[in-house]
Design a protein around this motif. Structure first.
Motif, PDB file in Angstrom:
ATOM      1  N   ALA A  33       0.878  -1.175   0.000  1.00 11.73           N
ATOM      2  CA  ALA A  33       0.000   0.000   0.000  1.00 11.73           C
ATOM      3  C   ALA A  33       0.911   1.219   0.000  1.00 11.73           C
ATOM      4  N   GLU A  34       0.294   2.403  -0.050  1.00  8.18           N
ATOM      5  CA  GLU A  34       1.106   3.624  -0.157  1.00  8.18           C
ATOM      6  C   GLU A  34       2.222   3.666   0.902  1.00  8.18           C
ATOM      7  N   LYS A  35       1.871   3.292   2.147  1.00  7.64           N
ATOM      8  CA  LYS A  35       2.845   3.404   3.247  1.00  7.64           C
ATOM      9  C   LYS A  35       3.060   2.054   3.941  1.00  7.64           C
ATOM     10  N   GLU A  36       2.890   0.971   3.213  1.00  5.62           N
ATOM     11  CA  GLU A  36       3.051  -0.353   3.821  1.00  5.62           C
ATOM     12  C   GLU A  36       3.788  -1.279   2.867  1.00  5.62           C
ATOM     13  N   ALA A  37       4.717  -2.049   3.414  1.00  8.41           N
ATOM     14  CA  ALA A  37       5.492  -2.954   2.544  1.00  8.41           C
ATOM     15  C   ALA A  37       5.976  -4.158   3.338  1.00  8.41           C
ATOM     16  N   LEU A  38       6.384  -5.192   2.583  1.00  5.63           N
ATOM     17  CA  LEU A  38       7.097  -6.316   3.183  1.00  5.63           C
ATOM     18  C   LEU A  38       8.548  -6.179   2.760  1.00  5.63           C
ATOM     19  N   LEU A  39       9.459  -6.336   3.704  1.00  8.16           N
ATOM     20  CA  LEU A  39      10.881  -6.254   3.375  1.00  8.16           C
ATOM     21  C   LEU A  39      11.562  -7.522   3.874  1.00  8.16           C
ATOM     22  N   THR A  40      12.265  -8.194   2.962  1.00  2.00           N
ATOM     23  CA  THR A  40      13.015  -9.401   3.345  1.00  2.00           C
ATOM     24  C   THR A  40      14.496  -9.096   3.267  1.00  2.00           C
ATOM     25  N   ILE A  41      15.174  -9.293   4.410  1.00  2.29           N
ATOM     26  CA  ILE A  41      16.618  -9.022   4.472  1.00  2.29           C
ATOM     27  C   ILE A  41      17.336 -10.277   4.972  1.00  2.29           C
ATOM     28  N   THR A  42      18.619 -10.366   4.645  1.00  2.00           N
ATOM     29  CA  THR A  42      19.386 -11.550   5.089  1.00  2.00           C
ATOM     30  C   THR A  42      20.475 -11.149   6.086  1.00  2.00           C
ATOM     31  N   GLU A  43      20.407  -9.907   6.551  1.00  2.98           N
ATOM     32  CA  GLU A  43      21.366  -9.454   7.560  1.00  2.98           C
ATOM     33  C   GLU A  43      20.614  -9.123   8.846  1.00  2.98           C
ATOM     34  N   GLY A  44      21.367  -8.775   9.878  1.00  8.09           N
ATOM     35  CA  GLY A  44      20.710  -8.409  11.133  1.00  8.09           C
ATOM     36  C   GLY A  44      21.470  -7.301  11.829  1.00  8.09           C
ATOM     37  N   LYS A  45      21.778  -6.243  11.050  1.00  3.38           N
ATOM     38  CA  LYS A  45      22.501  -5.119  11.655  1.00  3.38           C
ATOM     39  C   LYS A  45      21.574  -4.381  12.613  1.00  3.38           C
ATOM     40  N   TYR A  46      22.189  -3.667  13.550  1.00  7.58           N
ATOM     41  CA  TYR A  46      21.466  -2.890  14.544  1.00  7.58           C
ATOM     42  C   TYR A  46      20.440  -1.966  13.870  1.00  7.58           C
ATOM     43  N   HIS A  47      19.185  -2.053  14.244  1.00  4.38           N
ATOM     44  CA  HIS A  47      18.098  -1.217  13.694  1.00  4.38           C
ATOM     45  C   HIS A  47      18.081  -1.247  12.151  1.00  4.38           C
ATOM     46  N   GLN A  48      18.395  -2.405  11.583  1.00  2.02           N
ATOM     47  CA  GLN A  48      18.644  -2.426  10.129  1.00  2.02           C
ATOM     48  C   GLN A  48      17.479  -1.893   9.287  1.00  2.02           C
ATOM     49  N   VAL A  49      16.260  -2.382   9.568  1.00  2.00           N
ATOM     50  CA  VAL A  49      15.135  -1.994   8.703  1.00  2.00           C
ATOM     51  C   VAL A  49      14.867  -0.488   8.839  1.00  2.00           C
ATOM     52  N   LYS A  50      14.889  -0.005  10.066  1.00  3.03           N
ATOM     53  CA  LYS A  50      14.634   1.433  10.284  1.00  3.03           C
ATOM     54  C   LYS A  50      15.703   2.263   9.585  1.00  3.03           C
ATOM     55  N   ARG A  51      16.948   1.805   9.667  1.00  5.03           N
ATOM     56  CA  ARG A  51      18.038   2.568   9.038  1.00  5.03           C
ATOM     57  C   ARG A  51      17.970   2.482   7.511  1.00  5.03           C
ATOM     58  N   MET A  52      17.495   1.362   6.990  1.00  2.04           N
ATOM     59  CA  MET A  52      17.362   1.264   5.520  1.00  2.04           C
ATOM     60  C   MET A  52      16.325   2.262   5.007  1.00  2.04           C
ATOM     61  N   PHE A  53      15.203   2.360   5.715  1.00  2.08           N
ATOM     62  CA  PHE A  53      14.193   3.332   5.271  1.00  2.08           C
ATOM     63  C   PHE A  53      14.693   4.759   5.486  1.00  2.08           C
ATOM     64  N   ALA A  54      15.433   4.983   6.569  1.00  2.00           N
ATOM     65  CA  ALA A  54      15.996   6.327   6.796  1.00  2.00           C
ATOM     66  C   ALA A  54      16.943   6.680   5.646  1.00  2.00           C
ATOM     67  N   ALA A  55      17.672   5.677   5.143  1.00  3.77           N
ATOM     68  CA  ALA A  55      18.647   5.926   4.065  1.00  3.77           C
ATOM     69  C   ALA A  55      17.961   6.362   2.771  1.00  3.77           C
ATOM     70  N   ILE A  56      16.661   6.069   2.638  1.00  5.81           N
ATOM     71  CA  ILE A  56      15.951   6.545   1.427  1.00  5.81           C
ATOM     72  C   ILE A  56      14.958   7.660   1.804  1.00  5.81           C
ATOM     73  N   GLY A  57      15.208   8.300   2.939  1.00  3.97           N
ATOM     74  CA  GLY A  57      14.440   9.492   3.314  1.00  3.97           C
ATOM     75  C   GLY A  57      13.061   9.208   3.864  1.00  3.97           C
ATOM     76  N   ASN A  58      12.851   8.044   4.427  1.00  2.00           N
ATOM     77  CA  ASN A  58      11.538   7.707   4.990  1.00  2.00           C
ATOM     78  C   ASN A  58      11.723   7.309   6.454  1.00  2.00           C
ATOM     79  N   ARG A  59      10.639   7.031   7.145  1.00  3.33           N
ATOM     80  CA  ARG A  59      10.738   6.663   8.559  1.00  3.33           C
ATOM     81  C   ARG A  59       9.778   5.518   8.852  1.00  3.33           C
ATOM     82  N   VAL A  60      10.283   4.513   9.545  1.00  5.71           N
ATOM     83  CA  VAL A  60       9.439   3.369   9.930  1.00  5.71           C
ATOM     84  C   VAL A  60       8.629   3.776  11.156  1.00  5.71           C
TER      85      VAL A  60
END
Ligand code: URA
Length: 229
Positions: free
Chosen positions: A169-196
């Motif tokens: 949806a506009e603001k909803e997604a599934l993300l599959t990652i194979t790493e487990g860095k600290y706050h990884q998903v939140k930091r990935m979205f921050a890296a593209i200018g968004n916020r979880v």
């Protein structure tokens, strides 16, 4: 395994209590009195305490639906440990295979089998974890390609490993990652200018969070789930 350690694993006794019993000649291994705490015993050894056979506790494997405001740690900090949710003996002898933040909900695997959890948490094993993410801003189609190519997280040397983004949806997604860095998903979205704004883990490897488990509930894994790791 050392005999004194074996006795502790099979009973509620501490190492010093086990040693005392050994000294008193109350422990028999394969029919012979054994007084040496360092004697080697094996899972199939017949170890008896005062005539009663001790059985080696089998490893435990649990899935837990983590609620908010508890932490994936064996010690309480600002929030209590998730292990308090397991109303079983020696819950704090277990460890968590892949942590979630205090404000993340969803699938947490708990075990006392270190080799098994290593296959989930080791960066070399590339174990996939699927998250359901709600964001503060719309997720552009271009994010799919960016996550596939890898994004640069602050204070990290390498780009993130290829990740699969499915926009629901506009603001909803599934993300599959194979790493487990600290706050990884939140930091990935921050890296593209968004916020979880909401994060929920649905799957680890082939193990999916059981939809029958409400927040804070848990169950033992099936043989099939254990073997899938
Ligand atoms: N990524 C995060 O940012 N937080 C989690 O809890 C798990 C993955």
């Amino acid at each position: 395994m050392r005999l004194d350690k074996y006795i502790c694993r099979c009973t509620e006794l501490s190492r010093s209590e086990a040693k005392k019993l050994l000294k008193q000649g109350l422990i028999k291994v394969n029919g012979e009195i054994e007084k040496d705490p360092g004697a080697q015993v094996y899972e199939e050894s017949d170890v008896r305490l005062d005539g009663r056979q001790l059985s080696f506790a089998k490893a435990r494997y649990i899935m837990l639906h983590k609620p908010m405001d508890c932490i994936c740690s064996n010690v309480d900090e600002l929030y209590p440990s998730v292990l308090h949710l397991l109303e079983i003996d020696r819950a704090f002898d277990l460890h968590i295979a892949g942590r979630l933040d205090a404000d993340t909900t969803g699938l947490v695997l708990v075990t006392d089998d270190g080799q098994w959890s290593h296959r989930i948490t080791s960066p070399k094993k590339l174990c996939a974890k699927r998250y359901r993410v709600q964001t503060s801003k719309p997720i552009p189609e271009s994010a799919i390609e960016r996550f596939k190519d890898g994004v640069q997280l602050q204070n990290e040397k390498n780009l993130t490993k290829p990740a699969i983004l499915e926009i629901l949806a506009e603001k909803e997604a599934l993300l599959t990652i194979t790493e487990g860095k600290y706050h990884q998903v939140k930091r990935m979205f921050a890296a593209i200018g968004n916020r979880v704004v909401d994060l929920h883990r649905e799957q680890i490897g082939e193990i999916e969070l059981d939809p029958d488990l409400g927040l804070g509930e848990w169950r033992y894994l099936t043989e099939q789930e254990i073997a899938s790791v």
